[in-house]
Every structure is written in structure tokens, then in C-alpha cells.
Motif scaffolding. Structure first.
Motif, PDB file in Angstrom:
ATOM      1  N   ARG A 199     -16.760  82.409 -32.775  1.00 12.08           N
ATOM      2  CA  ARG A 199     -15.904  81.797 -33.784  1.00 12.08           C
ATOM      3  C   ARG A 199     -14.567  81.492 -33.137  1.00 12.08           C
ATOM      4  N   GLY A 248     -15.082  81.163 -44.889  1.00 10.35           N
ATOM      5  CA  GLY A 248     -14.429  82.048 -43.931  1.00 10.35           C
ATOM      6  C   GLY A 248     -15.248  83.302 -43.663  1.00 10.35           C
ATOM      7  N   ASP A 282     -17.182  84.479 -40.087  1.00 10.41           N
ATOM      8  CA  ASP A 282     -16.983  85.781 -39.436  1.00 10.41           C
ATOM      9  C   ASP A 282     -18.276  86.301 -38.817  1.00 10.41           C
ATOM     10  N   ARG A 318     -15.678  75.442 -38.068  1.00 10.58           N
ATOM     11  CA  ARG A 318     -15.927  75.076 -39.465  1.00 10.58           C
ATOM     12  C   ARG A 318     -17.426  74.928 -39.665  1.00 10.58           C
TER      13      ARG A 318
END
Ligand code: FES
Length: 110
Positions: A79, A69, A73, A84
Motif C-alpha cells: 500500500r 481505506g 490496509d 486506490r
């Protein structure tokens, strides 16, 4: 074997049969799929395996780790909710027929 379809940045679709347990990044690199680089070898530090997973199948994937995660960012391409890292997705029977779209830019943004 697990059938995974990659949509390359050019829009071309490529379907591969991956061995169970292989990451989607490993499969892409081994078969020369355009757009996935896999620079760190799957260590979750380079973001050169950014892809977008079919939204309606997201729930079939294990959720991203905190590490993934954080890296998402900072990706160079947009994003999205379905972003993924392909190195963190392992081929399994539950993912049979999954379609992933490779992000148009790879790696980290500035
Ligand atoms: Fe480096 Fe996925 S291959 S983060």
C-alpha cells in the motif's frame, strides 16, 4: 468520454476512452486490461482493483471512503500513499488523461 491510461503489470500502457460515470475498474474489465479483476463488481470488498494513481493528480480525486481505506490496509501488494481501488474512482472530465498503474498483486494479503 474520458481518456484514462492504465499501466499493466507487464509495463505495457493501454489508453481507454471511458464513459463518464464509469468506474476505472469497470472500464478496465470491459476492455480486458490485464491485472484488474474486479471480483466483487465494485462493492468495495475484494481489493482486486488496486492501483496507484499519479501522485500529482491525487487531489483531483474524491478522497477514499473509510471503507476503501480499511480495505487498502489489507491489500496483497504494497500500500502506497497513492494507492486506490479502481472501482471507487469514477471517470469524470477532471480526470482526463489520468494515468493509473495497476498493482502487481491483487486482492487481500494474508
Ligand atoms: Fe472489488 Fe474494487 S472491484 S474492491
Amino acid at each position: 468520454m474520458v481518456s484514462i491510461t492504465y499501466i499493466e503489470p507487464s509495463g505495457q500502457a493501454l489508453t481507454l476512452e471511458l464513459s463518464e460515470g464509469w468506474s476505472l475498474m469497470q472500464g478496465a474489465v470491459a476492455h480486458g486490461v490485464d491485472g484488474i479483476i474486479g471480483e466483487c463488481g465494485g462493492s468495495c470488498v475484494c481489493a482486486t482493483c488496486h492501483c496507484y494513481v499519479e501522485t500529482d493528480r491525487l487531489a483531483q480525486l474524491a478522497p477514499p471512503s473509510a471503507e476503501e481505506g480499511e480495505l487498502l490496509d489489507c491489500v496483497a501488494a504494497e500500500r502506497k500513499a497513492n494507492s486506490r481501488l479502481a472501482c471507487q474512482i469514477k471517470a469524470s472530465p477532471a480526470l482526463e488523461g489520468l494515468v493509473v498503474t495497476i498493482a502487481p498483486l491483487q486482492g487481500l494479503g494474508v
